[in-house]
Design an enzyme around this catalytic site. Structure first.
Site, mmCIF file in Angstrom:
data_model
loop_
_atom_site.group_PDB
_atom_site.id
_atom_site.type_symbol
_atom_site.label_atom_id
_atom_site.label_comp_id
_atom_site.label_asym_id
_atom_site.label_seq_id
_atom_site.Cartn_x
_atom_site.Cartn_y
_atom_site.Cartn_z
ATOM 1 N N HIS A 9 0.824 -1.201 0.000
ATOM 2 C CA HIS A 9 0.000 0.000 0.000
ATOM 3 C C HIS A 9 0.862 1.256 0.000
ATOM 4 O O HIS A 9 0.392 2.328 -0.332
ATOM 5 C CB HIS A 9 -0.881 0.024 1.251
ATOM 6 C CG HIS A 9 -2.036 -0.917 1.177
ATOM 7 N ND1 HIS A 9 -1.883 -2.281 1.133
ATOM 8 C CD2 HIS A 9 -3.378 -0.693 1.136
ATOM 9 C CE1 HIS A 9 -3.083 -2.844 1.068
ATOM 10 N NE2 HIS A 9 -3.994 -1.907 1.070
ATOM 11 N N SER A 10 2.113 1.110 0.425
ATOM 12 C CA SER A 10 2.959 2.277 0.595
ATOM 13 C C SER A 10 4.131 2.261 -0.382
ATOM 14 O O SER A 10 4.939 1.326 -0.378
ATOM 15 C CB SER A 10 3.490 2.299 2.032
ATOM 16 O OG SER A 10 4.663 3.068 2.111
#
Lengths: 123, 203
Positions: A9-10
């Protein structure tokens, strides 16, 4: 060599992890897909699909590591779309798992060898 | 016939309007027990869906397939794969068919199967499955009734409030997830409610 795909997600998470892996196993191909379309926190199918396709183009297969739920779902779909038998999604710790896989890939271990090592270590 | 190409496009455009209107509410629900992006992701993705439906389409299946591919690549997060799979399965289930009440039940059945498989989820886990599953049960009972469809979906959505999440990001909150509606259940309710409105008005 087996290629490694990191899905998170990052963007920073995979960037940092790639840096960590590259330091020990420079020649292994590591492909990242971090964050959503505009680089914020999230997951994005097109981005993940591009990473999976790139990794799938190698001769020895690829292992896909992910961080959280929707990264897994998007990666599963991307692998189905790629229709490649030699790309495997694995549910092992993304940092330690990819580190182990990268080291084994760098010394020429096969996809099956690495899968067996991952299962032995984290299964 | 329950819905044709025109009604399907209207349904999806109305759904987009609804999502855009309720974007902040959905994200607020998601912030309580998830990562807070449900409203933004769904609104962004379905705006693209709405924009892609001005072309000519031969049948309902083609409209739904176009929707599926747009949703998969434009929604993002977990909703992209889950709603994308749902629309893709619905599209496959009505390929070459007119959509009557029986076919629509088959479409929802296929979609629910796809959602469960993609999300590794079952009923009672505080997810969108908890709306799709009761809706399917109702559709299987026979004669189609738009008002009942809406009511069934609404009640099912309300029922997620007291459930404990065991799937998705909300599951990390364990019992703390109780007392909040599941955002995916709410966006699924909107989907069925908008369909009921399109069909209700047409009749």
């Amino acid at each position: 060599m087996v290629n490694i795909v990191l899905v998170s997600h990052s963007p920073k998470l995979v960037e940092g992890l790639e840096e960590l892996l590259k330091q020990v196993v420079g020649q292994v191909s590591i492909v990242t897909a971090g964050g959503d379309e505009d680089g914020s926190i999230g997951t994005h199918f097109d981005k993940i699909q591009a990473a999976v396709e790139e990794a799938a183009s190698g001769d020895d297969g690829a292992l896909v590591f992910y961080d959280l739920g929707s990264a897994k779902m998007n990666a599963e779909m991307a692998i189905e779309v790629a229709e490649s038998e030699s790309v495997r999604l694995v549910s092992y710790p993304i940092v330690e798992g990819s580190y182990l896989a990268a080291v084994e890939s760098s010394i020429g271990n096969s996809l099956d060898d690495i899968l067996a090592s991952l299962e032995k270590e984290f299964g | 016939m329950l819905i044709g190409v025109e009604e399907t496009i209207q349904w999806l455009k109305n759904y987009n309007d609804k999502l855009s209107e309720q974007k902040d509410y959905l994200s607020q629900l998601d912030r309580a027990i998830g990562d807070g992006d449900h409203g933004i992701n769904m609104a962004r993705g379905f705006q693209q869906v709405a924009d892609s439906l001005d072309d000519d389409f031969d049948d309902v299946s083609t409209v739904l397939k176009k929707t599926a591919t747009t949703v998969m690549s434009k929604v993002g997060g977990a909703s992209g794969p889950l709603y994308g799979t749902a629309f893709l399965k619905m599209s496959m289930a009505c390929k070459g068919k007119e959509v009557d009440a029986g076919v629509f039940a088959e479409m929802v059945e296929a979609a629910l199967g796809g959602i469960k498989q993609r999300g590794k989820s079952e009923e009672g886990e505080k997810t969108m499955v908890d709306v799709w599953s009761p809706v399917l049960d109702m559709l299987r009972e026979g004669e189609f009734d738009a008002e009942r469809l809406k009511k069934t979906a609404e009640d099912a959505m309300q029922n997620t409030e007291d459930m404990t999440a065991t799937k998705g990001r909300a599951s990390y909150f364990k019992e703390r997830s109780q007392g909040n509606l599941d955002p995916g259940a709410v966006s699924s309710y909107y989907l069925f409610a908008e369909l009921a409105d399109v069909i209700g008005k047409g009749a």
